[in-house]
Design a protein around this motif. Structure first.
Motif, PDB file in Angstrom:
ATOM      1  N   GLN A   1      24.293   4.768   2.087  1.00 35.52           N
ATOM      2  CA  GLN A   1      25.328   5.741   2.417  1.00 35.52           C
ATOM      3  C   GLN A   1      26.325   5.878   1.278  1.00 35.52           C
ATOM      4  N   ALA A   2      27.103   6.966   1.331  1.00 38.28           N
ATOM      5  CA  ALA A   2      28.082   7.251   0.290  1.00 38.28           C
ATOM      6  C   ALA A   2      29.218   8.065   0.886  1.00 38.28           C
ATOM      7  N   VAL A   3      30.269   8.219   0.097  1.00 39.74           N
ATOM      8  CA  VAL A   3      31.405   9.046   0.504  1.00 39.74           C
ATOM      9  C   VAL A   3      31.736   9.976  -0.652  1.00 39.74           C
ATOM     10  N   LEU A   4      32.093  11.208  -0.336  1.00 39.96           N
ATOM     11  CA  LEU A   4      32.514  12.147  -1.368  1.00 39.96           C
ATOM     12  C   LEU A   4      33.930  11.802  -1.822  1.00 39.96           C
ATOM     13  N   VAL A   5      34.115  11.768  -3.135  1.00 36.47           N
ATOM     14  CA  VAL A   5      35.431  11.466  -3.699  1.00 36.47           C
ATOM     15  C   VAL A   5      35.903  12.667  -4.512  1.00 36.47           C
ATOM     16  N   ASN A   6      37.048  13.191  -4.145  1.00 34.30           N
ATOM     17  CA  ASN A   6      37.689  14.232  -4.946  1.00 34.30           C
ATOM     18  C   ASN A   6      38.443  13.518  -6.058  1.00 34.30           C
ATOM     19  N   ARG A   7      37.855  13.521  -7.265  1.00 36.44           N
ATOM     20  CA  ARG A   7      38.442  12.762  -8.376  1.00 36.44           C
ATOM     21  C   ARG A   7      39.632  13.464  -9.014  1.00 36.44           C
ATOM     22  N   GLY A   8      39.876  14.731  -8.644  1.00 38.94           N
ATOM     23  CA  GLY A   8      41.031  15.416  -9.192  1.00 38.94           C
ATOM     24  C   GLY A   8      40.722  16.859  -9.547  1.00 38.94           C
ATOM     25  N   TRP A   9      41.583  17.441 -10.342  1.00 37.00           N
ATOM     26  CA  TRP A   9      41.547  18.872 -10.644  1.00 37.00           C
ATOM     27  C   TRP A   9      41.278  19.105 -12.130  1.00 37.00           C
ATOM     28  N   VAL A  10      40.478  20.142 -12.418  1.00 41.40           N
ATOM     29  CA  VAL A  10      40.265  20.577 -13.807  1.00 41.40           C
ATOM     30  C   VAL A  10      40.486  22.083 -13.859  1.00 41.40           C
ATOM     31  N   LYS A  11      40.898  22.558 -15.015  1.00 40.74           N
ATOM     32  CA  LYS A  11      41.163  23.991 -15.159  1.00 40.74           C
ATOM     33  C   LYS A  11      39.858  24.765 -15.185  1.00 40.74           C
ATOM     34  N   ALA A  12      39.953  26.053 -14.858  1.00 39.36           N
ATOM     35  CA  ALA A  12      38.779  26.915 -14.823  1.00 39.36           C
ATOM     36  C   ALA A  12      38.236  27.152 -16.227  1.00 39.36           C
ATOM     37  N   GLY A  13      36.946  27.523 -16.278  1.00 35.31           N
ATOM     38  CA  GLY A  13      36.316  27.836 -17.553  1.00 35.31           C
ATOM     39  C   GLY A  13      36.740  29.193 -18.076  1.00 35.31           C
ATOM     40  N   ALA A  14      36.075  29.615 -19.129  1.00 31.76           N
ATOM     41  CA  ALA A  14      36.442  30.881 -19.779  1.00 31.76           C
ATOM     42  C   ALA A  14      36.172  32.086 -18.894  1.00 31.76           C
TER      43      ALA A  14
ATOM     44  N   VAL B   1      37.027  18.192  -8.614  1.00 32.72           N
ATOM     45  CA  VAL B   1      35.841  17.478  -9.073  1.00 32.72           C
ATOM     46  C   VAL B   1      35.386  16.548  -7.960  1.00 32.72           C
ATOM     47  N   LEU B   2      34.202  16.786  -7.455  1.00 31.37           N
ATOM     48  CA  LEU B   2      33.681  16.081  -6.288  1.00 31.37           C
ATOM     49  C   LEU B   2      32.468  15.242  -6.699  1.00 31.37           C
ATOM     50  N   THR B   3      32.593  13.931  -6.544  1.00 35.50           N
ATOM     51  CA  THR B   3      31.508  13.040  -6.953  1.00 35.50           C
ATOM     52  C   THR B   3      31.206  12.056  -5.832  1.00 35.50           C
ATOM     53  N   PRO B   4      29.938  11.910  -5.412  1.00 36.80           N
ATOM     54  CA  PRO B   4      29.606  10.922  -4.390  1.00 36.80           C
ATOM     55  C   PRO B   4      29.803   9.501  -4.917  1.00 36.80           C
ATOM     56  N   LEU B   5      30.388   8.666  -4.100  1.00 35.62           N
ATOM     57  CA  LEU B   5      30.511   7.245  -4.399  1.00 35.62           C
ATOM     58  C   LEU B   5      29.532   6.511  -3.485  1.00 35.62           C
ATOM     59  N   VAL B   6      28.470   5.973  -4.063  1.00 41.75           N
ATOM     60  CA  VAL B   6      27.455   5.283  -3.278  1.00 41.75           C
ATOM     61  C   VAL B   6      27.959   3.878  -2.966  1.00 41.75           C
ATOM     62  N   THR B   7      28.132   3.606  -1.690  1.00 41.33           N
ATOM     63  CA  THR B   7      28.746   2.344  -1.274  1.00 41.33           C
ATOM     64  C   THR B   7      27.727   1.303  -0.814  1.00 41.33           C
ATOM     65  N   GLY B   8      26.468   1.657  -0.800  1.00 37.64           N
ATOM     66  CA  GLY B   8      25.434   0.726  -0.367  1.00 37.64           C
ATOM     67  C   GLY B   8      24.934   1.048   1.023  1.00 37.64           C
ATOM     68  N   ASP B   9      23.883   0.339   1.436  1.00 35.57           N
ATOM     69  CA  ASP B   9      23.281   0.550   2.764  1.00 35.57           C
ATOM     70  C   ASP B   9      22.857   1.992   2.963  1.00 35.57           C
TER      71      ASP B   9
END
Length: 259
Positions: free
Chosen positions: A112-125, A102-110
């Motif tokens: 700009q942002a950094v991509l954060v890998n928040r972790g793993w989720v199982k595949a869908g059906a 799960v990849l979510t941008p973290l907007v840090t200001g100015d």
């Protein structure tokens, strides 16, 4: 007595021995080189994941590339998650289970942002069914995580391709992902290890890297190849001595003459 060493059969044996010895030397040196390389990498990664966290901006930023030496270094960053531009990364099995990062941008200001890998989720059906992804915390958050290098086809071994479902990517590459975002992404990405405030539901954490034995197997293989050198030389000498002994025995055997 030793003229037999110049016969075609023995000359062929000499050539084989003279060829395998340098080959074994080369293979042993190659394995020792791999041992040193992997041991150095293991030590570097271990030091980085156990060191105190440092601000993300001290290691990456606009126009800066994450150094190889900083892989897995713990970093901290503050900002707000941009859930509207969240992505999932395909082909990321964890503990033998198919799934996504799960990849979510973290907007840090100015701007700009950094991509954060928040972790793993199982595949869908199915392969095209979107996975169930817990939402990130709203508002300001403080994250700590391992700094990772930008992924490419060469470094990841994953072949990039088009035609993916919306919101899915194959590689975590800020340069390509950032082209569609309204802010600049810094190089590299953060693999989340801690977050404040924490979310009520969250993806499974990505395990810390397994630094392994630091190339211990390569050291064993290197010693093995060099032991083969001794075996080759010893076997060669043994065959010569046995041939000499057999020839001496033949010469000393009395000839029986029938009268």
């Amino acid at each position: 007595m030793y003229r037999f060493l110049l016969t075609p059969r023995w000359v062929a044996l000499h050539i084989v021995v003279l060829l395998v010895i340098p080959a074994f030397v080369f293979l042993g040196r190659w394995q020792f080189g791999r041992f040193e390389e992997r041991s150095a990498n293991s030590e570097r990664v271990t030091a980085n994941i156990t060191a105190a966290p440092v601000p993300l901006g001290s290691l990456t930023g606009p126009g800066r590339t994450v150094s190889e030496e900083d892989r897995y270094r713990l970093v901290t960053a503050s900002g707000s998650y941009d859930q509207a531009h969240a992505l999932v990364v395909r082909r990321r099995p964890q503990e033998g289970r198919p799934g996504y990062f799960v990849l979510t941008p973290l907007v840090t200001g100015d701007g700009q942002a950094v991509l954060v890998n928040r972790g793993w989720v199982k595949a869908g059906a199915s392969a095209d069914a979107p996975p169930e992804v817990p939402a990130p915390p709203a508002g300001q958050v403080n994250v700590t995580g391992r700094l990772r290098l930008t992924e490419t086809e060469e470094t990841s071994g994953i072949k990039e391709r088009g035609g993916l479902p919306p919101g899915q990517v194959l590689l975590i590459n800020p340069g390509k992902i950032g082209a569609a975002l309204p802010y600049r992404l810094v190089d590299g990405y953060v693999e989340l290890t801690e977050q404040r405030p924490s979310a009520a539901a969250a993806p499974e954490p990505v395990p810390a890297p397994d630094v392994g034995s630091g190339g211990g197997l390569n050291l064993a293989y290197g010693v093995q190849w060099w032991l083969f050198i001794g075996l080759a030389i010893g076997g060669w000498i043994l065959l010569i001595r046995r041939e000499v002994a057999d020839r001496k025995a033949e010469q000393e055997t009395p000839v029986t003459v029938e009268v």
